[in-house]
Enzyme design. Structure first.
Site: not given
Length: 372
Positions: A15, A75, A94, A96, A118, A270
């Site tokens: 991505r 990511k 993101y 996490h 997120e 995640d």
């Protein structure tokens, strides 16, 4: 503002933070964009496509990080990327953080302003930047589970939907949120015997209305989880507590008592995973076995369908990218409490309470941190 888009370097992550159409919008707002060469190759987008949209192409990731005022990724940054972040730079991706102390420590030390997709909220109470990837992961979880159930891949040798005269597989979905709803949709479509467990009666009623009698809904208790997991052929872990580490709903002892060849797909990995036996895996080596139970715990599942995932993600991130670029991060965050909810780390402070609590950092109110 100069916006940077590096190529993702996580294993089998294809991505990309911005697609050319998003770059075109950012440029139309008067900003500049620098994109690492081949950043879009994994979704079939060339450097020429980015240049045509108004971006400058950088030969190396170091150049992107060195020049850009705001980094747009997909990511969480890996160690070598975190080392390139600098004081005052904005990172939007993101993160996490709750189950990841090493990343949190590096981001705190960097002095950067780190906004997590997120934990950005919506006026309706959802998580709009997480939702499209949860939709993808929920659907993929059934595909992955069906594949792993084949005997050649270590599974029971069960066809998810069965055939006339033979029972279908029993699929148990833990969590009736976005992941769960999309997993249910695919599993029912394939003819499986589907059970969903959740602690929210409102969620269970909504799923009952959506799917009707073919779906079995169960209020989640420890006893109910144990009973249904032990009888399952495939278990999907779709539990989420925003920004916090996922509770371990399925213990190692439960896994030991499951059918040999049963499959668990931990979409919650995640955030630490909801199976006690879970550990993150990659698309290169997606599975492992514990007590004969196949575990699929890929931490970037939507990366397996990167074109679909990237465009779905850009649909929801672009308005926030434009706000951060147009207003500057301070004003954008102060003006929008839902974007402010995404601020996890700012100039050495942890500004998301669940992350602070999970990892033992002092919590600082985000508005107070921005004002300082």
């Amino acid at each position: 503002m100069l916006v940077g888009v590096p190529k993702e370097i996580k294993v089998h992550e294809y991505r990309v933070g911005l697609v050319p159409s998003s770059v075109l919008e950012v440029v139309a707002h008067g900003h500049s964009v620098i994109v690492e060469t081949a950043a879009g190759a994994g979704i079939g987008v060339s450097d020429f496509d980015y240049e045509a949209a108004g971006a400058t192409i950088a030969a190396r990731a170091e150049e992107v990080f060195q020049k850009a005022e705001m980094i747009i990724k997909v990511k969480e940054p890996l160690a070598e990327e975190r080392a390139r972040l600098r004081d005052g730079q904005v990172l939007f991706t993101y993160l996490h953080l709750a189950p990841d102390p090493d990343q949190t420590e590096d981001l705190v030390k960097s002095g950067a302003t780190c906004i997590a997709y997120e934990t950005v909220t919506s006026p309706h109470g959802g998580l709009p930047l997480l939702a499209p990837m949860s939709e993808v992961a929920g659907r993929m979880s059934i595909q992955a589970g069906a594949y792993c159930l084949e005997k050649a891949h270590g599974g029971l040798g069960v066809l998810l939907g069965g055939v006339p005269g033979v029972d279908p597989a029993k699929v148990v979905v833990l969590g009736g949120g976005v992941v769960g709803a999309h997993a249910i949709h695919i599993a029912l479509g394939m003819g499986a015997d589907v059970w969903v467990l959740d602690r929210s009666m409102d969620a269970l009623r909504a799923l009952w209305r959506q799917f009707g009698r073919p779906l079995n809904t169960v209020y989640s208790t420890r006893a109910a989880v144990a009973r249904h997991v032990l009888g399952a052929d495939l278990v999907i872990g779709g539990v989420l507590i925003p920004g916090a580490e996922t509770p371990k709903l399925v213990t190692a002892e439960m896994v030991k008592q499951m059918k040999p060849g049963a499959v668990v797909v931990d979409v919650a990995i995640d955030q630490g995973g909801c199976f006690e036996t879970s550990r993150p895996t990659t698309h290169a080596e997606p599975t492992y076995a514990v007590d004969g139970v196949i575990h699929y715990c890929v931490a970037n599942m939507p990366g397996g369908v990167p074109r679909t995932s990237t465009f779905a993600l850009n649909n929801v991130t672009l308005p926030h990218v434009l706000a951060l670029a147009d207003k500057g991060y301070k004003e954008a965050l102060q003006d929008d409490p839902h974007l402010l909810a995404g601020l996890n780390v700012h100039k050495g402070d942890v500004t998301y309470e669940q992350v602070a609590n999970a990892l033992g950092y002092p919590y600082r109110d985000p508005l107070d941190a921005l004002a300082a």
